[in-house]
Design a protein around this motif. Structure first.
Motif, short mmCIF file in Angstrom:
data_model
loop_
_atom_site.label_atom_id
_atom_site.label_comp_id
_atom_site.label_asym_id
_atom_site.label_seq_id
_atom_site.Cartn_x
_atom_site.Cartn_y
_atom_site.Cartn_z
N TYR A 56 0.84 -1.19 0.00
CA TYR A 56 0.00 0.00 0.00
C TYR A 56 0.88 1.24 0.00
N CYS A 57 0.47 2.25 -0.76
CA CYS A 57 1.22 3.50 -0.82
C CYS A 57 1.19 4.17 0.57
N SER A 58 2.35 4.62 1.03
CA SER A 58 2.41 5.21 2.37
C SER A 58 1.78 6.60 2.41
N VAL A 59 1.50 7.18 1.23
CA VAL A 59 0.86 8.50 1.20
C VAL A 59 -0.65 8.36 1.06
N CYS A 60 -1.09 7.60 0.04
CA CYS A 60 -2.53 7.59 -0.28
C CYS A 60 -3.22 6.26 0.00
N ASN A 61 -2.47 5.21 0.39
CA ASN A 61 -3.01 3.88 0.69
C ASN A 61 -3.49 3.10 -0.52
N PRO A 68 6.41 5.72 -2.86
CA PRO A 68 5.01 6.06 -3.13
C PRO A 68 4.54 5.59 -4.51
N CYS A 69 3.21 5.55 -4.67
CA CYS A 69 2.62 5.03 -5.90
C CYS A 69 2.82 5.99 -7.08
N VAL A 70 2.47 5.53 -8.28
CA VAL A 70 2.68 6.33 -9.50
C VAL A 70 1.99 7.69 -9.43
N TYR A 71 0.81 7.74 -8.79
CA TYR A 71 0.08 9.01 -8.74
C TYR A 71 0.77 9.98 -7.78
N CYS A 72 1.14 9.47 -6.61
CA CYS A 72 1.73 10.35 -5.59
C CYS A 72 3.09 10.89 -6.00
N ARG A 73 3.85 10.14 -6.83
CA ARG A 73 5.16 10.65 -7.21
C ARG A 73 5.15 11.29 -8.60
ZN ZN Z 1 -0.03 7.06 -3.46
#
Ligand code: ZN
Length: 197
Positions: A56-61, A68-73
């Motif tokens: 799970y992404c540590s920013v958005c889950n 972090p996931c593709v969206y968050c980075r």
């Molecule tokens: Zn994310």
């Protein structure tokens, strides 16, 4: 005749899965038993690999292979607009539209007093922690259910005092349907959410 111990264990494990009762678990276990070894190995490998490689992404889950996931980075996504959804699979539903260019926050559920799910069981604190001067809008895209609505109302109450624009996705008549067959709550939501044409 009692079932062999490994079979009993498989039935017990399968029964833990959502929507699988005792009968289905037994049916699945017997199916696995008669399935060729290569196929069951593939299933076991897939289960192991999803736990090893997906997290799970540590920013958005959201679910991701890299944190972090593709969206968050991403630097092409608008990090100032956060779309809040209940489950990771809801992210793909919003993505399919290709309309949304912001980022996400997955709550990992919705408020449900009946099931004993309160604010502390959801990823609400981490959402509030993401709201700083940079965030312009939070879109509440929880499901149009009693729980989803309650969650949206709860979040709006927490978010608005932080000075961020809070919006709720429109709800109403499905595309391609007939008004004649629309239930009254859906119709009421559709009227409420009307817009200028
Ligand atoms: Zn994310």
């Amino acid at each position: 005749m009692p079932l062999p111990e490994p079979l009993v264990r498989l039935v017990e494990e399968l029964q833990r899965l959502p929507g699988i009762g005792a009968k289905s678990a037994q049916r699945l276990a017997f199916h696995i038993l008669k399935t060729p070894r290569e196929e069951t190995d593939r299933l076991a490998d897939a289960v192991r690999e999803v736990k090893e490689r997906v997290t799970y992404c540590s920013v958005c889950n959201n679910i991701t292979e890299s944190d972090p996931c593709v969206y968050c980075r991403s630097d092409v996504r608008d990090q100032r607009v956060i779309c809040v959804v209940e489950e990771p699979q809801n992210v793909s539903a919003v993505e399919k539209t290709r309309e949304f260019k912001g980022v996400y926050h997955v709550l990992m559920g919705a408020l449900s007093p009946l099931q004993g799910i309160g604010p502390d069981d959801l990823k609400i604190k981490s959402l509030l922690a993401r709201i700083d001067n940079g965030v312009a809008e939070v879109i509440l895209a929880t499901n149009p259910t009693v729980e989803g609505e309650a969650t949206a109302i709860y979040l709006a109450r927490l978010l608005k005092p932080l000075g961020v624009r809070v919006t709720r996705i429109a709800m109403g008549v499905p595309v391609g349907s007939d008004l004649e067959y629309t239930d009254e709550i859906t119709m009421q939501k559709a009227i409420e959410g009307r817009r200028e044409v």
